[in-house]
Enzyme design. Structure first.
Site, short mmCIF file in Angstrom:
data_model
loop_
_atom_site.label_atom_id
_atom_site.label_comp_id
_atom_site.label_asym_id
_atom_site.label_seq_id
_atom_site.Cartn_x
_atom_site.Cartn_y
_atom_site.Cartn_z
N TYR A 128 14.35 31.84 5.03
CA TYR A 128 13.20 32.58 5.58
C TYR A 128 13.50 33.05 7.00
O TYR A 128 14.01 32.29 7.82
CB TYR A 128 11.95 31.69 5.62
CG TYR A 128 11.36 31.43 4.25
CD1 TYR A 128 10.82 32.46 3.49
CD2 TYR A 128 11.33 30.15 3.74
CE1 TYR A 128 10.27 32.22 2.24
CE2 TYR A 128 10.77 29.88 2.49
CZ TYR A 128 10.25 30.94 1.75
OH TYR A 128 9.71 30.69 0.51
N LYS B 269 0.85 -1.20 0.00
CA LYS B 269 0.00 0.00 0.00
C LYS B 269 0.88 1.25 0.00
O LYS B 269 2.09 1.15 0.24
CB LYS B 269 -0.91 -0.03 1.22
CG LYS B 269 -0.18 -0.03 2.56
CD LYS B 269 -1.14 -0.30 3.72
CE LYS B 269 -0.40 -0.30 5.05
NZ LYS B 269 -1.27 -0.75 6.15
#
Ligand code: PLP
Length: 378
Positions: A264, A41
């Site tokens: 940033y 999965k």
């Protein structure tokens, strides 16, 4: 052998030989009597389900298991006949797909069995199902009550439906609770069998239970993490090896004078005259953004700490200590640890999550590169 052009420096390298070795180790401990349902999965826990499937098939796994219909259909488009299993719930309106595409479905109601039966009848087919029993997890399946036993017996009698298996899932709380869940499950199966309702496959063990609790292997196990070399067990042991390496290459170097900020908010400020490398990977490549202060990569054998904020597509590393650092030099993001690189286990600990989360969150964006010494890959 034709080398595929690398369209990006940031890549996930998947060692198919290690997958094979890991599955052989699983096959060896469980023995021939017990079937392996290989859980692929979430795009094979980030490794690429379609690309690793042939290796798993060669190892003789009984089923490839996914969580959703969409994941099953993606595999079915490439592998027209290999047994596929959906661990999750598929809504009624979509059940026709599992019949048309011969996918084995998890169910826990007579209504879904009847719907599957009628869809299968029209196509002159048999819908294959495994019944999910809730022994405590309270996620999927019904509790092993007398009324559910009646319902399961009716499911077993639905025309054009084969109730091939029955399964449950452990919450892995502690040994006492595991045993309680296991006993509930076994007692339920016994009561069904005494009424003539028999199942070819009975399963409750994921990776951890497969290694730690041999008695819970029943006659099928459902390992996911183990296949990818994640060692989550703590009682038993299996020397599975991490399958993937996450790598990139330096895109630019900056000389940053002491006191200047990077990224940033200038969140990192150079404590000395520094060399800062820009690396072309970020949180959109599946790297945990919260590893800001603790992340590092290995460049030329040296640990280079990530500095400042991790951006969506890029991040920066302090490479002042890296000898002969140059643009294009390889940086190992996740490795096997032998070169000092961050293992998946370490990344999980630093990011405050588990190993499966770190690998399953790896998106399609970084190209996968499959390596094997055994076969020629395109
Ligand atoms: C994901 C899953 C597994 C595999 O779990 P691992 O811990 O990765 O081995 C097994 N069974 C079910 C029902 C699952 O959803």
């Amino acid at each position: 052998m034709v080398e595929r052009e690398d369209l990006r420096d940031t890549q996930i390298i998947v060692d198919l030989d290690k997958i094979e070795e890991n599955v052989r180790l699983i096959n060896n401990i469980v023995g021939e009597e017990i079937s392996v349902m290989a859980v692929v999965k979430a795009n094979g826990y980030g490794h690429g389900a379609v690309s690793i499937a042939p290796t798993l098939m060669q190892c003789g796994v009984k089923y490839l298991a996914v969580a959703t219909l969409t994941e099953a259909l993606e595999l079915r488009a490439v592998f027209p006949s290999y047994p596929l299993f959906i661990l999750g719930h598929t809504p009624d309106r979509l059940l026709h797909y599992v019949v048309e595409k011969n996918i084995t479905q998890t169910i826990f109601s007579l209504e879904q069995a009847q719907l599957l039966g009628s869809l299968a009848k029209v196509l002159n087919k048999t819908a294959r199902v495994h019944i999910k029993v809730d022994t405590g997890f309270h996620r999927l399946g019904k509790s092993p009550s007398a009324s559910f036993a009646d319902e399961v017996c009716k499911i077993c009698a639905v025309a054009n439906v084969e109730a091939e298996g029955i399964f449950s899932h452990l919450a892995l709380v502690n040994e006492e609770e595991n045993e309680k869940q296991y006993r509930l499950f076994c007692d339920f199966i016994e009561s069904l069998e005494s009424r003539g309702c028999h199942f070819k496959y009975k399963h409750i063990a994921d990776s951890i239970a497969t290694v730690d609790y041999p008695r819970y292997r029943m006659n099928m196990v459902r390992p996911g993490a183990l296949i990818y070399g994640m060692r989550g067990f703590h009682i038993g042991f299996l020397p599975v090896q991490q399958v993937l390496t996450f790598r990139t290459a330096i895109s630019e170097l900056h000389a940053v004078p002491k006191g200047q900020g990077v990224g940033y908010d200038y969140l990192w400020k150079a404590p000395r005259d520094s060399i800062v490398a820009t690396l072309p990977f970020g949180y959109a490549d599946g790297y945990p953004r919260n590893l800001r202060d603790e992340g590092y990569v290995i460049i030329n054998g040296v640990k280079a700490p990530l500095i400042g904020v991790i951006c969506m597509d890029q991040c920066m590393a302090d490479v002042t200590e890296v000898p002969n650092v140059t643009v294009g030099m390889e940086a190992i993001i996740y490795g096997d640890g032998e070169d000092g690189s961050m293992t998946i286990d370490k990344a999980a600990k630093l990011a405050g999550t588990n190993k499966n989360d770190i690998i399953a969150r790896l998106p399609a964006r970084p190209p996968r590169k499959y390596i094997s010494k055994k076969v020629t890959l395109e």
